[in-house]
Scaffold this motif. Sequence first.
Motif, PDB file in Angstrom:
ATOM      1  N   PHE A  58       0.836  -1.200   0.000  1.00 41.33           N
ATOM      2  CA  PHE A  58       0.000   0.000   0.000  1.00 41.33           C
ATOM      3  C   PHE A  58       0.874   1.254   0.000  1.00 41.33           C
ATOM      4  N   GLU A  61       2.748   1.552  -3.601  1.00 46.50           N
ATOM      5  CA  GLU A  61       1.930   2.018  -4.725  1.00 46.50           C
ATOM      6  C   GLU A  61       1.361   3.415  -4.485  1.00 46.50           C
ATOM      7  N   THR A  62       1.012   3.720  -3.245  1.00 45.78           N
ATOM      8  CA  THR A  62       0.516   5.057  -2.933  1.00 45.78           C
ATOM      9  C   THR A  62       1.606   6.102  -3.162  1.00 45.78           C
ATOM     10  N   SER A  63       2.855   5.740  -2.862  1.00 45.14           N
ATOM     11  CA  SER A  63       3.979   6.648  -3.098  1.00 45.14           C
ATOM     12  C   SER A  63       4.114   6.963  -4.581  1.00 45.14           C
ATOM     13  N   TRP A  65       1.731   6.796  -6.841  1.00 46.45           N
ATOM     14  CA  TRP A  65       0.546   7.527  -7.271  1.00 46.45           C
ATOM     15  C   TRP A  65       0.601   9.001  -6.848  1.00 46.45           C
ATOM     16  N   LEU A  66       0.940   9.239  -5.576  1.00 42.57           N
ATOM     17  CA  LEU A  66       1.007  10.602  -5.079  1.00 42.57           C
ATOM     18  C   LEU A  66       2.123  11.389  -5.754  1.00 42.57           C
ATOM     19  N   MET A  78      -4.574   2.889  -9.626  1.00 42.27           N
ATOM     20  CA  MET A  78      -3.671   2.107  -8.783  1.00 42.27           C
ATOM     21  C   MET A  78      -4.374   0.818  -8.386  1.00 42.27           C
ATOM     22  N   LEU A  80      -4.157  -2.705  -5.964  1.00 44.08           N
ATOM     23  CA  LEU A  80      -3.533  -3.386  -4.826  1.00 44.08           C
ATOM     24  C   LEU A  80      -3.920  -4.859  -4.800  1.00 44.08           C
ATOM     25  N   THR A  95       0.853   0.697 -10.347  1.00 47.80           N
ATOM     26  CA  THR A  95       0.388   2.055 -10.636  1.00 47.80           C
ATOM     27  C   THR A  95       0.821   2.363 -12.063  1.00 47.80           C
TER      28      THR A  95
END
Length: 253
Positions: A58, A61-63, A65-66, A78, A80, A95
């Motif tokens: 999490f 992938e969030t890194s 995306w942001l 994105m 998961l 992503t």
Amino acid sequence: MFDNPTFVPLAWFAGSLIAIWLSARWIHRHLFLVGAIITGNDGAAAWLFAVILFPGVFVHETSHWLCAKVLGIRTEGMSLIPRLRKTGELELGSTRLSAKVDPIRESIIGAAPLIVGFVILYLLANHVFGVAEATSAVSSWNIKQVGELLAQGYQTNDFYLWAYLSFSVGNTMIPSASDRRAWPIIVAIGAVLLLTAYALQAPSSYIVSAIESTTSLVQNMTAVLILAVTINVMVLTIFLIVEAVWIFRGGTF
């Protein structure tokens, strides 16, 4: 210039990066094997693998995306949800960018999980072990003090939760091959700039000064990585014991 002691922390940092990369690869392999032993099914083992590492996936992938959003790059979303690639590899998340981007921004997006992972591990290590003490122990190669810090961290409230989060993030923050796709171009540009500075006889004191200003940060990151590697070694030891017992009882992989 390279005899300057300020380069020693960089060597330690490079070595700890290699250590976390290798230990993460071993953890991935043996985590799947132990999952297969426990569940008796490769598919179930893959899902168990994904669930255990989910917090790190999490963050990873969030890194991406942001970072893409901050740099003005549109994404196609994105995911998961783990899926098996045609190569047989298990993809834990993804992503996807909506268009090709320049190598510089692509490199930054690719490195985002590593940077964010460092920040999270630093905060966790500071909360559980104390980064200052860990840095001192690592820089002096004081194995006894490292052991004492681990024992001290064990007394921390919710130690197992913090250790698990460190384990999950530490084993998923290394950029994948696709994340590193543009890195050779950036390395080449950096090499050209360095050679140009050398050819123009730029004062090496500038480089040394820059390194000295980041020595403390590098030492802290090295301590954090070594603590993460230590957790990996402890978990890997448990995995190897489970596998050895399984083989001793007649099991096969």
